[in-house]
Design a protein around this motif. Structure first.
Motif, PDB file in Angstrom:
ATOM      1  N   TRP A 394       1.056  -1.167   0.172  1.00  0.00           N
ATOM      2  CA  TRP A 394      -0.132  -0.070   0.049  1.00  0.00           C
ATOM      3  C   TRP A 394       0.772   0.774  -0.302  1.00  0.00           C
ATOM      4  CZ3 TRP A 394      -5.004   0.765   0.020  1.00  0.00           C
ATOM      5  CH2 TRP A 394      -6.016  -0.076  -0.273  1.00  0.00           C
ATOM      6  N   PHE A 395       0.449   2.437  -0.743  1.00  0.00           N
ATOM      7  CA  PHE A 395       1.335   3.777  -0.640  1.00  0.00           C
ATOM      8  C   PHE A 395       0.046   4.884  -0.214  1.00  0.00           C
ATOM      9  CE2 PHE A 395       3.799   0.803  -3.372  1.00  0.00           C
ATOM     10  CZ  PHE A 395       4.882   0.725  -2.947  1.00  0.00           C
ATOM     11  N   ASP A 396       0.576   5.885   0.027  1.00  0.00           N
ATOM     12  CA  ASP A 396      -0.582   6.754   0.454  1.00  0.00           C
ATOM     13  C   ASP A 396       0.816   7.873   1.084  1.00  0.00           C
ATOM     14  OD1 ASP A 396      -2.772   8.367   1.562  1.00  0.00           O
ATOM     15  OD2 ASP A 396      -2.985   7.114   3.140  1.00  0.00           O
ATOM     16  N   ASN A 397      -0.285   8.967   0.050  1.00  0.00           N
ATOM     17  CA  ASN A 397       0.311  10.359   0.749  1.00  0.00           C
ATOM     18  C   ASN A 397       1.838  10.293  -0.155  1.00  0.00           C
ATOM     19  OD1 ASN A 397      -1.237  10.884   2.192  1.00  0.00           O
ATOM     20  ND2 ASN A 397      -0.486  10.464   4.112  1.00  0.00           N
ATOM     21  N   SER A 398       2.141  10.071  -1.759  1.00  0.00           N
ATOM     22  CA  SER A 398       2.963  10.007  -2.184  1.00  0.00           C
ATOM     23  C   SER A 398       3.212  11.378  -3.153  1.00  0.00           C
ATOM     24  CB  SER A 398       3.014   8.785  -3.644  1.00  0.00           C
ATOM     25  OG  SER A 398       2.713   7.573  -3.077  1.00  0.00           O
ATOM     26  N   PHE A 399       4.874  11.415  -3.040  1.00  0.00           N
ATOM     27  CA  PHE A 399       4.783  13.028  -3.575  1.00  0.00           C
ATOM     28  C   PHE A 399       6.525  12.472  -4.452  1.00  0.00           C
ATOM     29  CE2 PHE A 399       7.163  12.081   0.622  1.00  0.00           C
ATOM     30  CZ  PHE A 399       8.658  13.202  -0.228  1.00  0.00           C
ATOM     31  N   ILE A 400       6.414  13.697  -4.975  1.00  0.00           N
ATOM     32  CA  ILE A 400       7.259  13.583  -5.536  1.00  0.00           C
ATOM     33  C   ILE A 400       7.598  15.420  -5.703  1.00  0.00           C
ATOM     34  CG2 ILE A 400       8.872  13.390  -7.790  1.00  0.00           C
ATOM     35  CD1 ILE A 400       6.615  11.819  -8.584  1.00  0.00           C
ATOM     36  N   GLN A 401       9.340  15.514  -5.272  1.00  0.00           N
ATOM     37  CA  GLN A 401       9.338  17.027  -6.375  1.00  0.00           C
ATOM     38  C   GLN A 401      10.812  17.372  -6.399  1.00  0.00           C
ATOM     39  OE1 GLN A 401       8.861  19.466  -2.200  1.00  0.00           O
ATOM     40  NE2 GLN A 401      11.255  20.451  -2.113  1.00  0.00           N
ATOM     41  N   VAL A 402      10.995  18.523  -7.092  1.00  0.00           N
ATOM     42  CA  VAL A 402      12.122  18.126  -7.487  1.00  0.00           C
ATOM     43  C   VAL A 402      12.829  20.174  -7.305  1.00  0.00           C
ATOM     44  CG1 VAL A 402      13.375  19.107 -10.430  1.00  0.00           C
ATOM     45  CG2 VAL A 402      12.069  17.372  -9.277  1.00  0.00           C
ATOM     46  N   THR A 403      14.158  20.884  -6.912  1.00  0.00           N
ATOM     47  CA  THR A 403      14.253  21.159  -6.217  1.00  0.00           C
ATOM     48  C   THR A 403      16.010  21.111  -7.230  1.00  0.00           C
ATOM     49  OG1 THR A 403      13.606  21.298  -3.999  1.00  0.00           O
ATOM     50  CG2 THR A 403      15.310  23.000  -5.020  1.00  0.00           C
ATOM     51  N   PRO A 404      15.471  22.771  -8.483  1.00  0.00           N
ATOM     52  CA  PRO A 404      16.513  22.938  -8.767  1.00  0.00           C
ATOM     53  C   PRO A 404      18.062  23.669  -8.049  1.00  0.00           C
ATOM     54  CG  PRO A 404      14.445  23.880 -10.229  1.00  0.00           C
ATOM     55  CD  PRO A 404      14.421  22.994  -8.642  1.00  0.00           C
ATOM     56  N   GLN A 405      19.514  23.152  -8.659  1.00  0.00           N
ATOM     57  CA  GLN A 405      20.775  23.957  -8.200  1.00  0.00           C
ATOM     58  C   GLN A 405      20.673  24.859  -8.925  1.00  0.00           C
ATOM     59  OE1 GLN A 405      22.549  19.664  -7.430  1.00  0.00           O
ATOM     60  NE2 GLN A 405      23.037  20.196  -5.464  1.00  0.00           N
ATOM     61  N   TYR A 406      21.262  25.833  -8.053  1.00  0.00           N
ATOM     62  CA  TYR A 406      21.561  27.100  -8.713  1.00  0.00           C
ATOM     63  C   TYR A 406      22.667  27.515  -8.098  1.00  0.00           C
ATOM     64  CZ  TYR A 406      17.281  27.314 -10.589  1.00  0.00           C
ATOM     65  OH  TYR A 406      16.112  27.248 -11.202  1.00  0.00           O
TER      66      TYR A 406
END
Length: 406
Positions: A394-406
């Motif tokens: 089971w998978f709940d509250n799934s997320f993906i986040q991408v933060t560019p590096q500068y």
């Protein structure tokens, strides 16, 4: 007549005439001709254009204020400088008994060499229009500069109130400046004559002619253009502006884009499960399938990717005790149809459940993606699997986040 001109009269041009008319105003329209117009300036410095201003003197008479101008003839005739050192009054004919008309006030050059008029002088003249139900202003004659259109109502005369000056004047004046000068725009916006020509618009924006259009010039090279400047197009690649939404933007050469895009985020608060032992994008009982995120690679070519989920493992029969198993979540990275990075267990976020009761765990991981193509779009897609076909992962509250590096 106070209007003075140079190089028109066959005889009698005075030194005073010559001095008054050395204006040096040559706003080019092509390699040979210049724009006809009025030299800018005012006594107080508050106004762009005061020369040849026209206002009411009496019911049918107007006063034309002093000023200097240039009037371009045909391509072989050259440009005529004129000067009005003292105000001049002009009187309009009474209105037609039935219809209104529109008169045109002009600065007119008479040059016998070209018009056969036997006259060589400059005049302020009224070109009378034709009365009608929908009257139109007459065309300006050759070697003239239009100053104003004046609507003369039907029946207007000195004895019945005359011309309603507050509503009858249409200002046609336009300024000119010396070659290379910055033109203060009044009236119609005309095309530039050469790349690198500058003008200052009525809303106080400096613009540069790029060979095809007027382009807003940056407030300062390397500076950030304030949001108060209506800058629809950048002046150079790498220019920055503060957008109306408060986001710093950078001109790419063709469009404004966030200067520092991201972070990007996508999530699902809907739970779902899989019994597949190979990675799949679809979870049973979850409405949002697949979970994905698209981002634009930054100039640094690198981003930080964070992803995870609340994970739980139970028997496919629904039992939750005395179960050992693992739920795995991983990301596939694609650029269009090309797979940049495939899913594999070594790169997954894992939630493992030993043989004891538990309500699940939250698992996430942070990974760095490098060697990306700046400006290219990449897509991250979530994949899931179970360690056993007899177990529901089971998978709940799934997320993906991408933060560019500068």
């Amino acid at each position: 007549m106070n209007l003075r001109s140079s190089w028109v009269a066959e005889t009698g041009q005075t030194r005073e005439d010559t001095r008054l008319n050395q204006v040096g105003a040559t706003t080019m329209v092509n390699p040979v001709q210049v724009r006809s117009g009025i030299l800018p300036g005012s006594y107080s410095g508050q106004f762009r254009l005061s020369g040849f201003w026209m206002d009411k003197a009496s019911a049918m008479t107007a006063t034309v204020s002093e000023g200097r101008a240039v009037i371009q003839g045909d391509i072989s005739q050259g440009v005529y400088p004129v000067a009005l050192p003292a105000a001049e009054q002009i009187t309009f004919a009474a209105g037609d008994a039935q219809y209104g008309r529109i008169d045109l006030v002009v600065l007119k050059i008479y040059d016998n060499l070209y018009d056969g008029s036997t006259r060589n002088e400059a005049k302020i003249e009224i070109i009378q229009g034709v009365p009608g139900q929908a009257p139109k202003a007459p065309a300006a004659p050759p070697r003239s500069l239009a100053l104003y259109e004046v609507t003369v109502p039907a029946g207007a005369s000195a004895g019945n109130g005359g011309i309603p000056w507050n509503t009858s004047l249409k200002d046609l004046r336009t300024p000119v400046v010396a070659l290379g000068g910055i033109l203060p725009v009044e009236g119609p916006v005309l095309p530039g004559a050469h790349p690198g020509q500058y003008q200052d618009t009525p809303n106080n924006q400096l613009q540069r002619w790029d060979g095809g259009q007027w382009v807003a010039y940056p407030e300062a090279v390397g500076g950030i253009v304030p949001s108060s400047a209506a800058l629809t197009q950048g002046g150079y690649t790498g220019q920055y502006r503060d957008s109306s939404g408060g986001t710093l933007q950078r001109w790419s050469g063709s469009a404004w884009a966030p200067a520092f895009p991201g972070p990007y985020f996508s999530d699902s608060l809907d739970a779902g499960y899989t019994t597949s032992t190979t990675y799949v994008t679809t979870l049973v009982e979850r409405d949002q399938n697949p979970l994905s995120l698209t981002f634009t690679a930054p100039p640094s070519r690198a981003v930080l990717v964070t992803f995870g989920s609340r994970m739980e493992v139970i028997l496919d029969t629904g039992q939750t005790t005395n179960i050992a198993g693992t739920a795995l979540m991983c990301l596939r990275v694609t650029q269009g149809a090309t797979v940049v990075r495939e899913v594999e267990d070594e790169l997954a976020a894992k939630g493992a459940k030993p043989a004891l009761p538990a309500d699940g765990v939250s698992a996430s991981t942070v990974q760095r993606l490098a060697n990306l193509t700046p400006g290219a779009s990449y897509t991250l897609t979530a994949y899931y699997r179970s360690s056993s076909a007899t177990l529901r992962a089971w998978f709940d509250n799934s997320f993906i986040q991408v933060t560019p590096q500068y």
